[in-house]
Write a protein that holds these residues in place. Sequence first.
Motif, PDB file in Angstrom:
ATOM      1  N   GLY A 251       0.817  -1.206   0.000  1.00  0.00           N
ATOM      2  CA  GLY A 251       0.000   0.000   0.000  1.00  0.00           C
ATOM      3  C   GLY A 251       0.850   1.254   0.000  1.00  0.00           C
ATOM      4  N   ASN A 252       0.218   2.382  -0.331  1.00  0.00           N
ATOM      5  CA  ASN A 252       0.934   3.650  -0.341  1.00  0.00           C
ATOM      6  C   ASN A 252       1.473   4.016   1.040  1.00  0.00           C
ATOM      7  N   GLY A 253       0.745   3.618   2.094  1.00  0.00           N
ATOM      8  CA  GLY A 253       1.211   3.920   3.441  1.00  0.00           C
ATOM      9  C   GLY A 253       2.523   3.229   3.761  1.00  0.00           C
ATOM     10  N   GLU A 254       2.625   1.951   3.392  1.00  0.00           N
ATOM     11  CA  GLU A 254       3.876   1.212   3.607  1.00  0.00           C
ATOM     12  C   GLU A 254       5.010   1.810   2.783  1.00  0.00           C
ATOM     13  N   PHE A 255       4.691   2.170   1.542  1.00  0.00           N
ATOM     14  CA  PHE A 255       5.698   2.754   0.653  1.00  0.00           C
ATOM     15  C   PHE A 255       6.227   4.056   1.235  1.00  0.00           C
ATOM     16  N   GLU A 256       5.316   4.910   1.668  1.00  0.00           N
ATOM     17  CA  GLU A 256       5.699   6.208   2.228  1.00  0.00           C
ATOM     18  C   GLU A 256       6.552   6.046   3.482  1.00  0.00           C
ATOM     19  N   ASN A 257       6.120   5.185   4.410  1.00  0.00           N
ATOM     20  CA  ASN A 257       6.844   5.033   5.670  1.00  0.00           C
ATOM     21  C   ASN A 257       8.252   4.473   5.457  1.00  0.00           C
ATOM     22  N   THR A 258       8.375   3.539   4.515  1.00  0.00           N
ATOM     23  CA  THR A 258       9.705   3.001   4.219  1.00  0.00           C
ATOM     24  C   THR A 258      10.595   4.067   3.598  1.00  0.00           C
ATOM     25  N   LEU A 259      10.033   4.856   2.704  1.00  0.00           N
ATOM     26  CA  LEU A 259      10.792   5.949   2.102  1.00  0.00           C
ATOM     27  C   LEU A 259      11.266   6.937   3.164  1.00  0.00           C
ATOM     28  N   MET A 260      10.386   7.268   4.107  1.00  0.00           N
ATOM     29  CA  MET A 260      10.750   8.209   5.161  1.00  0.00           C
ATOM     30  C   MET A 260      11.837   7.626   6.068  1.00  0.00           C
ATOM     31  N   GLU A 261      11.788   6.323   6.319  1.00  0.00           N
ATOM     32  CA  GLU A 261      12.837   5.675   7.117  1.00  0.00           C
ATOM     33  C   GLU A 261      14.197   5.808   6.438  1.00  0.00           C
ATOM     34  N   ILE A 262      14.207   5.604   5.122  1.00  0.00           N
ATOM     35  CA  ILE A 262      15.469   5.687   4.381  1.00  0.00           C
ATOM     36  C   ILE A 262      15.968   7.131   4.334  1.00  0.00           C
ATOM     37  N   PHE A 263      15.057   8.084   4.115  1.00  0.00           N
ATOM     38  CA  PHE A 263      15.447   9.490   4.157  1.00  0.00           C
ATOM     39  C   PHE A 263      16.080   9.827   5.511  1.00  0.00           C
ATOM     40  N   HIS A 264      15.424   9.379   6.584  1.00  0.00           N
ATOM     41  CA  HIS A 264      15.929   9.662   7.936  1.00  0.00           C
ATOM     42  C   HIS A 264      17.310   9.045   8.126  1.00  0.00           C
ATOM     43  N   ALA A 265      17.491   7.827   7.632  1.00  0.00           N
ATOM     44  CA  ALA A 265      18.794   7.166   7.763  1.00  0.00           C
ATOM     45  C   ALA A 265      19.880   7.930   7.012  1.00  0.00           C
ATOM     46  N   SER A 266      19.536   8.452   5.818  1.00  0.00           N
ATOM     47  CA  SER A 266      20.539   9.168   5.028  1.00  0.00           C
ATOM     48  C   SER A 266      20.946  10.475   5.690  1.00  0.00           C
TER      49      SER A 266
ATOM     50  N   HIS B   5      20.600  10.999   9.315  1.00  0.00           N
ATOM     51  CA  HIS B   5      21.013  10.847  10.709  1.00  0.00           C
ATOM     52  C   HIS B   5      21.783   9.556  10.997  1.00  0.00           C
ATOM     53  N   GLY B   6      21.796   8.625  10.043  1.00  0.00           N
ATOM     54  CA  GLY B   6      22.486   7.368  10.278  1.00  0.00           C
ATOM     55  C   GLY B   6      23.996   7.518  10.174  1.00  0.00           C
ATOM     56  N   LYS B   7      24.700   6.525  10.655  1.00  0.00           N
ATOM     57  CA  LYS B   7      26.158   6.518  10.570  1.00  0.00           C
ATOM     58  C   LYS B   7      26.572   5.807   9.290  1.00  0.00           C
ATOM     59  N   TYR B   8      27.341   6.508   8.459  1.00  0.00           N
ATOM     60  CA  TYR B   8      27.744   5.941   7.178  1.00  0.00           C
ATOM     61  C   TYR B   8      28.830   4.882   7.376  1.00  0.00           C
ATOM     62  N   VAL B   9      28.619   3.710   6.782  1.00  0.00           N
ATOM     63  CA  VAL B   9      29.607   2.625   6.785  1.00  0.00           C
ATOM     64  C   VAL B   9      29.910   2.283   5.336  1.00  0.00           C
ATOM     65  N   GLU B  10      31.131   2.479   4.925  1.00  0.00           N
ATOM     66  CA  GLU B  10      31.487   2.249   3.531  1.00  0.00           C
ATOM     67  C   GLU B  10      31.470   0.755   3.221  1.00  0.00           C
ATOM     68  N   LEU B  11      30.806   0.409   2.126  1.00  0.00           N
ATOM     69  CA  LEU B  11      30.719  -0.980   1.693  1.00  0.00           C
ATOM     70  C   LEU B  11      31.324  -1.117   0.297  1.00  0.00           C
ATOM     71  N   LYS B  12      31.941  -2.252   0.063  1.00  0.00           N
ATOM     72  CA  LYS B  12      32.395  -2.560  -1.281  1.00  0.00           C
ATOM     73  C   LYS B  12      31.186  -2.921  -2.143  1.00  0.00           C
ATOM     74  N   ASN B  13      31.328  -2.758  -3.458  1.00  0.00           N
ATOM     75  CA  ASN B  13      30.208  -3.040  -4.355  1.00  0.00           C
ATOM     76  C   ASN B  13      29.688  -4.466  -4.201  1.00  0.00           C
ATOM     77  N   ALA B  14      30.595  -5.425  -3.999  1.00  0.00           N
ATOM     78  CA  ALA B  14      30.188  -6.822  -3.840  1.00  0.00           C
ATOM     79  C   ALA B  14      29.374  -7.009  -2.561  1.00  0.00           C
ATOM     80  N   GLU B  15      29.750  -6.288  -1.500  1.00  0.00           N
ATOM     81  CA  GLU B  15      29.011  -6.388  -0.238  1.00  0.00           C
ATOM     82  C   GLU B  15      27.634  -5.734  -0.365  1.00  0.00           C
ATOM     83  N   LEU B  16      27.578  -4.623  -1.056  1.00  0.00           N
ATOM     84  CA  LEU B  16      26.315  -3.905  -1.198  1.00  0.00           C
ATOM     85  C   LEU B  16      25.313  -4.696  -2.028  1.00  0.00           C
TER      86      LEU B  16
END
Length: 294
Positions: free
Chosen positions: A190-205, A207-218
């Motif tokens: 549903g749109n509600g699930e889509f929106e909330n997940t998008l907002m979680e990712i925005f918040h992480a980008s 306020h989250g702590k960046y951890v560098e990953l190699k392309n294979a790990e990502l």
Amino acid sequence: MKSDSKIYRFFFGQRGERHLPFGAILLILVPFLIGGLYFQNRKYNALSANPEHTSTVISDIGYIGTSGPIIYYNFTVNGVTYKGGMHAKGFAVGDSIGVVYQKDNPENNMTVFKYYDGPSYGSVTIFVLAAIVLALYRWRKINRKYNESCPELDGTGRCSIYRIDKEYIFVTVYNVTASLPIKFLPIDCGNGEFENTLMEIFHASLHGKYVELKNAELIKAMKQRSWRQLYQHSKGVLLKHDSRTLEILPTRKATDGKGLDWDYSRALSFELGGASWKDIINSTRKLLEHHETD
């Protein structure tokens, strides 16, 4: 019942909400209220069916929190001492008081003035009125058109979304580098699930702590076999925002067939002060469902 329907959100809240949902509060309080009311009425009815009167004196006065004084008393029936108590003001230890008790069960007793007042429904009335007011307020809030206005977005956030055969993959983007956390949603969410997940990712980008990953790990964290396989079997968009504008930049197959390029001709931009969040979600999903022609 879908999680973005009005009835679902009325009782259980939107997906991702952290406060206790309205329905959960009712499920906790209502059984206690009904049980307490049933026990109180049953106790009073049994007492009124076989009452006996006596008199005694107040033996003690206590306090529990801010609920006011509680008077305590003792009385004796056939050589057995029984206890009782109730909330009451204006009494002192040693004052005389009348007591009514159940003849065949003196443990069921109360003061005379409480007995003749009958069962108290004051707390029930207050609870019912409060529940009605809260329910009307919540329904009025939920009954508004779904997410008509945009939420406030601070700072500059980014999110990449890939659409593969059966699911969406949400990837956090720190500046220009993709990383964790990564979220997955089914295509028919549903749109509600889509929106909330998008907002979680925005918040992480933001306020989250960046951890560098190699392309294979990502790519492994995205549950894909390879980047080439992902690019060949997916549609993608990049969403980025500042405090005033949100942009959606879709991808297209690269001309050399080895990856994805940005498709600036289909890019969209929304002013957050006046745009509809519902339109943003629908536009994002529509871009992800776009089929290119050869």
